[in-house]
Scaffold this active site. Structure first.
Site, PDB file in Angstrom:
ATOM      1  N   CYS A 226     -56.202 -13.372  -6.593  1.00  0.00           N
ATOM      2  CA  CYS A 226     -55.031 -13.596  -8.548  1.00  0.00           C
ATOM      3  C   CYS A 226     -53.885 -14.524  -7.930  1.00  0.00           C
ATOM      4  CB  CYS A 226     -54.551 -12.304  -9.306  1.00  0.00           C
ATOM      5  SG  CYS A 226     -56.482 -12.020  -9.145  1.00  0.00           S
ATOM      6  N   GLU A 351     -62.488 -15.886  -7.762  1.00  0.00           N
ATOM      7  CA  GLU A 351     -62.293 -15.626  -9.399  1.00  0.00           C
ATOM      8  C   GLU A 351     -62.468 -16.129 -10.026  1.00  0.00           C
ATOM      9  OE1 GLU A 351     -60.909 -11.473  -9.546  1.00  0.00           O
ATOM     10  OE2 GLU A 351     -61.455 -10.822  -8.189  1.00  0.00           O
TER      11      GLU A 351
END
Length: 788
Positions: A226, A351
């Site tokens: 992230c 992601e």
């Protein structure tokens, strides 16, 4: 008796770069970790934007023994406009010790007796004659352990000194003391051990980097995670996405960055240092670049403004692979590395869950493929093991011709044990890159389940190209996420049990898969109390929210002879409160209710087929980013997502919900729309997990995992081999909850012994809960096989 026959007479698919590692600056993995800098907040750039407790003077203290001073932060005429803050000391009265002290990370700096430490800083004197200063190493109570002197002049000047530690200290400090009165200004205060990994300047901790080298990883994914895409679109924003060009060149010109894990990132360990590390440990670099969209905030660059982002990707490839006459290859050479790094892989996105990513990925893919067709491009399939986003990622890969697709999942050990054959029926051209995976825990049982799963990755080398555990590092004083592969403090390091499983599988990966055939295998072992159905208790619960349920009704026998019971007219739950509704003894039933969330929160959950609140099938509405619904297995409190669909649960809105169970199929409706329909096969444990391969030197490698609670007699037949000598590495004999600690770092680690094979076969009584890796060298290598 199980008989495992390994066909050594035919090499099958190459295993290539199957096993690697993933580095993300989480848990202070870089600053305060692998990056060997000992000074915390060296450039006085800490900000409340990084962490609400941070200030420019965080990790610094005044030293006033027999004198006094004032201190402040200024940005006027700095060393660097990209890092403009610096420290101003107004020394009003000289004394025994007057100056400042840096506390280092965690409990302090590790200083080792007889070792050299390299101090540097930028310093300037305002007014008056040159000022004498001292850099001093101390213990936690201020006892001096080493010092060196320097002087401050009228302009910014970099000072570099060597300090020798006279004693060992695990809570060390660095002091900078002035020997007169007046104004002194300091910036970029640094202290490195002289001995870094491979002796590199601006280098890495030798013990931590040594743990990576010992794994012998085939690749290194970097920088996230992230961390890659969670930030602003503007490249010069303090909270920007991770932009690689901001991380190279002089340290003074690398603008400080907010780390999305709630701390400060110096970027001292940037892309150049990353490529050097890959080279030093023999790993292929695998960088991950943002695709100009942030799935956390929903912000994305307009399609007609993607040019600079795509150019960044092309420039990174040139930086890594270009010759010295190219612009970015020339910059690489100017940094000290004229030889190209040989980049083979590039991932776009991490992601990713939004359609805005997939339309942008196509443009990145096309541009990179046209300019650099040899680069293997990696797409994203989101953060879950199945569902709408997962399927969209694979569809994008098929549409664009991606080489690999990045899958992520953090699941229960039982999920891993039940899914070792996940890729047996893989039907896509692109290969799987399991870019982040781990069971939820750092015990021996977790490592055992991961080992079982990894045998399935090897057996499916036709479909699985790359895999890496995540996360890699955790500083015990700054834990954002666990489990983690390697734990450390300022002076110690320990690998988790998972580390030693990864090390065995990486060190003994092999070059080619070999076919295996198992005979006499017992039936799979159920891991559920009622493997044939989803009977059990039914619960409703709030998910960090204030939720009201109305008209809660349970209908049994929904496909004939139905019975309807009103469980509750109205019930309000807050936080993580839970309500047990009923226990159902049949396979076909439905739970209906109206639900309303008040204010912010993460929605609600419903459990069916539950043994207790920690074990069953769980529906989550809201959940991740408050914009999804999930169906998952719940085992010992750990949910393993099986299906997902985008759905925004809006506060202050009432919904009609229906959760239906039919055998082992679960369906969920919201306001009459079917959102999820998922089958949950029984979770079963295989009596034996296995894989085999051949290494480049002709060695035969056999991996056996017994995750059951029974000893397994196994005969291994090596078809095509007569006599062979070798070694066995065994992990066995511990309780499932056994762990490694900094005080006992190798409690759970392999034991090695030699062995021999006389007639191409050997027998083993494989203990319960054990991992064995055999490396065998045949006396005669088949004539068709030539070692490389």
């Amino acid at each position: 008796m199980i008989t495992l026959t390994v066909n050594t007479e035919e090499n099958r698919e190459p295993l290539g770069d199957l096993y690697g590692i993933f580095f993300e600056d989480i848990n202070h993995a870089a600053d305060g970790g692998l990056y060997a800098e000992l000074v915390q907040n060296r450039a006085f750039e800490y900000s409340a934007l990084d962490n609400h407790d941070y200030r420019p003077l965080s990790a610094w203290e005044k030293v006033e023994e027999g004198g006094s001073l004032d201190w402040s932060i200024s940005t006027a005429d700095p060393v660097s406009r990209k890092n403009p803050h610096y420290l101003v000391l107004d020394i009003m009265q000289a004394g025994k010790k007057v100056g400042v002290r840096n506390l280092g990370y965690g409990r302090g700096m590790f200083l080792q007796e007889g070792e050299e430490y390299l101090f540097s800083c930028y310093v300037r004197r305002r007014g008056g004659a040159d000022c004498a200063l001292r850099a001093v190493l101390t213990d936690a109570v201020g006892r001096e352990l080493g010092n060196a002197s320097f002087r401050a002049g009228a302009v910014w000047e970099k000072k570099e000194l060597s300090l020798l530690a006279r004693a060992t200290e695990v809570c060390g400090r660095l002091e900078i003391l002035a020997e007169g009165e007046g104004r002194v200004e300091l910036d970029f205060v640094s202290l490195f051990p002289a001995k870094t990994f491979r002796g590199r300047k601006n280098g890495l901790r030798r013990d931590l980097a040594g743990m990576l080298e010992a794994l012998k990883p085939r690749f290194l994914r970097f920088p996230g995670g992230c961390l890659t895409h969670d930030g602003a679109l503007e490249a010069d924003a303090r909270d920007s996405m991770y932009r690689w060009k901001n991380t190279i060149g002089p340290l003074t010109e690398r603008a400080a960055r907010r780390n999305n894990w709630n701390y400060h990132q110096t970027l001292g360990l940037g892309y150049y240092e990353y490529f050097l590390l890959c080279e030093d440990i023999g790993a292929e670099p695998l960088p991950v670049l943002p695709a100009a969209c942030n799935p956390h905030s929903g912000e994305a660059a307009p399609m007609d403004e993607l040019g600079p982002w795509i150019q960044d990707a092309l420039d990174l490839i040139e930086f890594a692979n270009g010759d010295v006459q190219s612009a970015w290859g020339g910059l690489r050479a100017s940094l000290g590395h004229p030889k190209p790094f040989g980049l083979k892989y590039l991932a776009i996105g991490n992601e990713e869950i939004t359609e805005s990513f997939f339309v942008r990925y196509a443009l990145f893919h096309r541009a990179i493929r046209e300019r650099y067709p040899q680069i293997r491009l990696i797409n994203s399939s989101g953060p879950w093991a199945g569902g709408e986003v997962y399927e969209r990622g694979w569809r994008s890969a098929d549409e664009n011709g991606s080489d690999l697709v990045d899958e992520h999942y953090y699941q229960s050990p039982e999920w891993f044990l039940a899914n070792s054959r996940r890729y047996d029926g893989h039907a896509h051209r692109a290969k799987v890159f399991v870019g982040e995976y781990a069971t939820r825990g750092n015990m021996w049982y977790n490592a055992l389940a991961e080992a079982a799963f990894m045998t399935g990755l090897e057996r499916n080398a036709r479909s699985v190209g790359l895999a890496c555990y995540a996360p890699l590092f955790a500083n015990v004083d700054y834990v954002n996420w666990e489990p983690d592969l390697i734990w450390f403090d300022g002076h110690r390091v320990c690998g988790s049990p998972s580390y030693y499983v990864q090390k065995l599988f990486m060190n003994h990966q092999g070059a080619y898969r070999l076919d295996c055939r198992a005979c006499g295998m017992p039936e799979p072992i159920p891991m559920e109390e009622h493997p044939g159905d989803l009977t059990g208790k039914v619960y409703l619960e709030a998910n960090e929210s204030e939720v009201t349920f109305e008209a809660v009704t349970l209908e049994t026998g929904i496909f004939g002879g139905s019975e309807v019971r009103r469980i509750a007219e109205r019930v309000s739950l807050g936080g993580s409160e839970r309500l047990e509704l009923a226990e159902v003894g049949e396979n076909n039933y439905a739970l209906t209710f109206r639900v309303r969330q008040s204010g912010a929160g993460r929605g609600f959950r419903a459990l069916v087929g539950a043994k207790d609140p920690e074990n069953g099938i769980v529906l989550t509405a809201g959940g991740w980013e408050r914009e999804n619904v999930f169906l998952a297995t719940l085992v010992r409190g750990v949910d393993s997502v099986r299906d997902q669909k985008a759905f925004v649960l809006r506060p202050e809105q009432t919904y009609e919900a229906r959760l239906e169970v039919c055998g082992r199929t679960v369906r969920f409706w919201m306001d009459g729309a079917l959102l999820l329909e998922t089958e949950f096969p029984p979770m079963e444990l295989e009596p034996l997990y296995y894989a085999a391969s051949r290494d480049d030197n002709g060695d035969i490698l056999v991996k056996l995992v017994n995750a059951s609670e029974e000893e397994r007699p196994v005969t291994v037949e090596l078809a095509g081999v007569g006599a062979a000598a070798g070694r066995c590495w065994a992990m066995e004999g511990w309780e499932p909850d056994a762990k490694n600690t900094l005080d006992d770092p190798e409690h759970v680690s392999p034991r090695e012994h030699t062995m021999s094979v006389a007639d191409g076969r050997f027998e083993v009584a494989l203990p319960a809960c054990s991992v064995r890796v055999y490396r065998l060298t045949p006396e005669q290598i088949p004539p068709f096989f030539a070692p490389v």
